[in-house]
Scaffold this active site. Structure first.
Site, short mmCIF file in Angstrom:
data_model
loop_
_atom_site.label_atom_id
_atom_site.label_comp_id
_atom_site.label_asym_id
_atom_site.label_seq_id
_atom_site.Cartn_x
_atom_site.Cartn_y
_atom_site.Cartn_z
N HIS A 45 0.83 -1.22 0.00
CA HIS A 45 0.00 0.00 0.00
C HIS A 45 0.87 1.27 0.00
CE1 HIS A 45 -0.24 -0.54 4.69
NE2 HIS A 45 0.83 0.16 4.38
N HIS A 86 -1.57 5.06 9.68
CA HIS A 86 -0.27 5.71 9.78
C HIS A 86 -0.43 7.05 10.52
CE1 HIS A 86 -0.09 2.95 6.35
NE2 HIS A 86 1.20 2.84 6.58
N HIS A 138 10.76 -3.48 3.53
CA HIS A 138 11.18 -2.10 3.44
C HIS A 138 11.54 -1.56 4.83
CE1 HIS A 138 6.86 -1.74 4.24
NE2 HIS A 138 6.92 -0.44 4.36
N GLU A 164 4.61 -5.31 8.56
CA GLU A 164 3.27 -5.17 8.00
C GLU A 164 2.77 -6.47 7.37
OE1 GLU A 164 3.37 -0.41 6.81
OE2 GLU A 164 3.59 -1.92 5.25
#
Length: 281
Positions: free
Chosen positions: A12, A59, A193, A240
């Site tokens: 995402h 977030h 990441h 995630e």
């Protein structure tokens, strides 16, 4: 009764949403990323889901350090795009399905999952970018959405096994809902990441591709994968990926893989995407 007809996972990445919103999809850098989602856009047009149970992480848009629910379910009528510092994304308001959401909340809580019930919240790129990747840029989203937010930002996040078990509980909830609904469940976030520190920009393609393989070939090992392995192999934001295990847990044994896409680079992360069909009982 309602039924889960497929499971979809995707990254995402916020820069993907920005590229789409600013007309950059045909640029040489971004074109391969968006080409990888043409298959699933056609798939969604053919499948015509009624509702998506969309697993994502906030977030610091709806939640901050004052309130950190491990699992939260959106039971409202609608969820507006959040302003993440540069204005809300120019995408439609997300329409909820309160009846199904409350049913899932009740079923899961009585199934001993303590979901936090949220009636009002805004949704950020964690939810809206996957919607754009699956449906493009419509005037209104073609599905209703039950958002399920997972804390993978602040320690401690839930374990992979707990996420898998929540997926199983969501499937039981959906299958006990009396209305005939075509329901999809999506897991979002990842893949490897890291956004800060000495390893900022880390991408581990070997580990990412093995994770995709294990979703069907060895899912039991993913249930046992510890937080430290995600941190070491996939970077600090690679955690995630536990949200993908909620999707996978909801599909039961031996799903069929329909489609897969993996691409580097896209901003400072890897793009991962997979579509699974649950086995026919």
């Amino acid at each position: 009764m309602a039924r889960i007809t497929s499971g979809i996972c995707t990254s995402h990445i916020p820069a993907v949403g920005a590229a789409l919103d600013n007309g950059k999809t045909e640029q040489d850098y971004w074109k391969p990323v968006f080409a990888g989602f043409e298959w699933v856009k056609a798939f969604e047009q053919a499948e015509k889901p009624d509702v998506v149970v969309l697993i994502y992480n906030d977030h610091a848009s709806a939640f901050d350090m004052k309130v950190i629910p491990t699992f939260a379910i959106g039971c409202g009528e609608a969820f507006a795009p959040a302003d993440e510092g540069w204005g809300p994304r120019p995408v439609p308001v997300v329409e909820g399905h309160p009846d199904l959401a409350w049913h899932i909340a009740q079923s899961c809580i009585l199934d001993e999952f303590d979901l936090t019930i949220i009636n009002e919240m805004k949704v950020d790129h964690g939810l809206t970018v996957p919607m754009s990747l699956m449906f493009g840029q419509p005037a209104a989203w073609p599905v209703k959405v039950v958002p399920v937010a997972v804390n993978v930002v602040t320690y401690p996040p839930p374990t992979g096994n707990r996420c898998w078990a929540l997926g199983e509980a969501i499937r039981r909830a959906v299958e006990s809902y009396p209305e005939d609904l075509n329901v999809q469940i999506w897991g979002t976030g990842g893949m490897s990441h890291q956004l800060q520190g000495a390893r900022a920009g880390l991408i581990n393609q070997t580990w990412d591709k093995a994770f995709l393989d294990k979703l069907t070939a060895d899912p039991a090992s993913l249930r046992r994968t510890q937080h430290i392995e995600y941190l070491r192999e996939a970077g600090s934001e690679g955690i995630e990926l536990v949200m993908w295990l909620i999707m996978r847990g909801a599909l039961g044994a031996d799903p069929q893989e329909l489609h897969r896409f993996y691409h580097v680079p896209a901003s400072n992360t890897a793009v991962g995407h997979i579509v699974l069909r649950p086995a026919v009982d």
